[in-house]
Design an enzyme around this catalytic site. Structure first.
Site, PDB file in Angstrom:
ATOM      1  N   CYS A  95      19.811  25.263  -3.272  1.00  0.00           N
ATOM      2  CA  CYS A  95      19.020  24.085  -2.895  1.00  0.00           C
ATOM      3  C   CYS A  95      18.081  23.712  -4.046  1.00  0.00           C
ATOM      4  O   CYS A  95      17.898  24.482  -5.003  1.00  0.00           O
ATOM      5  CB  CYS A  95      18.233  24.368  -1.614  1.00  0.00           C
ATOM      6  SG  CYS A  95      16.810  25.441  -1.851  1.00  0.00           S
ATOM      7  N   GLU A  98      18.074  33.229  -2.671  1.00  0.00           N
ATOM      8  CA  GLU A  98      17.791  33.241  -4.112  1.00  0.00           C
ATOM      9  C   GLU A  98      16.304  33.477  -4.381  1.00  0.00           C
ATOM     10  O   GLU A  98      15.922  34.219  -5.291  1.00  0.00           O
ATOM     11  CB  GLU A  98      18.178  31.899  -4.772  1.00  0.00           C
ATOM     12  CG  GLU A  98      19.624  31.514  -4.628  1.00  0.00           C
ATOM     13  CD  GLU A  98      19.865  30.636  -3.410  1.00  0.00           C
ATOM     14  OE1 GLU A  98      19.388  30.998  -2.315  1.00  0.00           O
ATOM     15  OE2 GLU A  98      20.522  29.613  -3.536  1.00  0.00           O
ATOM     16  N   GLU A 146      15.320  34.020   8.157  1.00  0.00           N
ATOM     17  CA  GLU A 146      14.679  32.923   8.894  1.00  0.00           C
ATOM     18  C   GLU A 146      13.594  33.467   9.822  1.00  0.00           C
ATOM     19  O   GLU A 146      13.527  34.673  10.072  1.00  0.00           O
ATOM     20  CB  GLU A 146      15.750  32.130   9.645  1.00  0.00           C
ATOM     21  CG  GLU A 146      16.731  31.475   8.667  1.00  0.00           C
ATOM     22  CD  GLU A 146      17.824  30.652   9.324  1.00  0.00           C
ATOM     23  OE1 GLU A 146      17.938  30.662  10.570  1.00  0.00           O
ATOM     24  OE2 GLU A 146      18.569  29.994   8.565  1.00  0.00           O
ATOM     25  N   ASN A 171      19.267  35.343   2.872  1.00  0.00           N
ATOM     26  CA  ASN A 171      18.249  34.478   3.484  1.00  0.00           C
ATOM     27  C   ASN A 171      17.732  35.090   4.775  1.00  0.00           C
ATOM     28  O   ASN A 171      18.453  35.775   5.502  1.00  0.00           O
ATOM     29  CB  ASN A 171      18.784  33.060   3.705  1.00  0.00           C
ATOM     30  CG  ASN A 171      20.025  32.992   4.554  1.00  0.00           C
ATOM     31  OD1 ASN A 171      20.895  33.838   4.461  1.00  0.00           O
ATOM     32  ND2 ASN A 171      20.128  31.975   5.393  1.00  0.00           N
ATOM     33  N   CYS A 195      15.236  26.181  -4.822  1.00  0.00           N
ATOM     34  CA  CYS A 195      15.702  27.377  -5.535  1.00  0.00           C
ATOM     35  C   CYS A 195      16.047  27.046  -6.986  1.00  0.00           C
ATOM     36  O   CYS A 195      15.796  27.849  -7.885  1.00  0.00           O
ATOM     37  CB  CYS A 195      16.903  27.987  -4.819  1.00  0.00           C
ATOM     38  SG  CYS A 195      16.429  28.826  -3.284  1.00  0.00           S
TER      39      CYS A 195
HETATM   40  N1  THU Z   1      19.705  28.755   2.093  1.00  0.00           N
HETATM   41  C1  THU Z   1      19.685  29.708   1.117  1.00  0.00           C
HETATM   42  O1  THU Z   1      19.515  30.910   1.395  1.00  0.00           O
HETATM   43  N2  THU Z   1      19.850  29.305  -0.177  1.00  0.00           N
HETATM   44  C2  THU Z   1      20.000  28.004  -0.560  1.00  0.00           C
HETATM   45  O2  THU Z   1      20.036  27.712  -1.746  1.00  0.00           O
HETATM   46  C3  THU Z   1      20.143  26.955   0.443  1.00  0.00           C
HETATM   47  C4  THU Z   1      19.907  27.355   1.849  1.00  0.00           C
HETATM   48  C5  THU Z   1      19.466  29.182   3.484  1.00  0.00           C
HETATM   49  C6  THU Z   1      18.166  28.678   4.065  1.00  0.00           C
HETATM   50  C7  THU Z   1      18.474  28.661   5.533  1.00  0.00           C
HETATM   51  O3  THU Z   1      18.192  29.963   6.070  1.00  0.00           O
HETATM   52  C8  THU Z   1      19.958  28.410   5.605  1.00  0.00           C
HETATM   53  O4  THU Z   1      20.488  28.683   4.307  1.00  0.00           O
HETATM   54  C9  THU Z   1      20.326  26.985   5.995  1.00  0.00           C
HETATM   55  O5  THU Z   1      19.645  26.058   5.230  1.00  0.00           O
END
Ligand code: THU
Length: 150
Positions: free
Chosen positions: A106, A73, A62, A60, A109
Site C-alpha cells: 500500500c 511490511e 488487525e 499483518n 508502506c
Molecule cells: N495490508 C498489508 O499487510 N500490507 C499492505 O501493503 C496492504 C494491506 C493488510 C492491512 C489489512 O490488515 C489487510 O491487508 C487489508 O487491507
C-alpha cells in the site's frame, strides 16, 4: 516543462528465481499464515533478507479498533529498525495469504520502505509475489515518486 517518470521492473516466473529469492518467498508465505485479519479476511506476509544473510518476517495484524491494525511490511520494518542494529535490508518479499494475484504494498508502506532505504543508504529490492509469478523492483523508491521527505 514536461518531465517523465519511468523505471524498469522485471516480471518473472517464481520457478526461474534464484534459490535465495525462492527461500525468501517461502518465508513470506509462512509468515502470511500467521496474519490476524478477521476483519478484512486478507492476510499478508513480508520477509526481509538482511545483508548478513538472515531472514526476518512478519504478517499483518488487525485490531477491534480498525485503524489500529498494521500492515505486514510496516510491522517488519519498524521491528527491524528497533532491533536489527546496523544491518541493512537487501530484499523484501511481500505476498498475500490467499488468491493467486501479485501482492503490492500500500502507499503508506511504500513511503516507509522508501524511508528505510534512504536511511540505510542501500537499495531495497522488492519482490511482489503471486502464486506463479513475481514482479521485481530494484529499489523501493521507484514505487513512490514524489514521496514526502522532511
Ligand atoms: N495490508 C498489508 O499487510 N500490507 C499492505 O501493503 C496492504 C494491506 C493488510 C492491512 C489489512 O490488515 C489487510 O491487508 C487489508 O487491507
Amino acid at each position: 516543462m514536461d518531465e517523465t517518470y519511468s523505471f524498469t521492473y522485471h516480471r518473472m516466473a517464481i520457478g526461474s528465481l534464484s534459490e535465495c529469492d525462492r527461500e525468501l518467498i517461502e518465508q513470506a508465505r509462512t509468515a502470511a499464515r500467521t496474519a490476524y485479519a478477521p476483519y478484512s479476511r486478507f492476510g499478508v506476509g513480508a520477509a526481509a533478507r538482511l545483508d548478513d544473510g538472515s531472514i526476518l518476517s512478519a504478517s499483518n495484524q488487525e485490531s477491534e479498533v480498525l485503524p489500529s491494525g498494521m500492515c505486514a511490511e510496516r510491522i517488519l520494518l519498524y521491528w527491524l529498525q528497533a532491533n536489527a542494529g546496523p544491518r541493512k535490508i537487501e530484499t523484501l518479499a511481500i505476498t498475500a495469504a490467499q488468491g493467486d494475484a501479485i501482492c503490492t504494498p500500500c502507499a503508506a508502506c511504500r513511503q516507509v520502505i522508501a524511508d528505510t532505504e534512504k536511511r540505510q543508504h542501500h537499495p531495497i529490492r522488492i519482490l511482489m509475489v503471486g502464486t506463479h509469478e513475481v514482479i521485481i523492483v530494484e529499489q523501493a523508491g521507484h514505487l513512490i515518486p514524489f514521496r514526502f521527505e522532511l
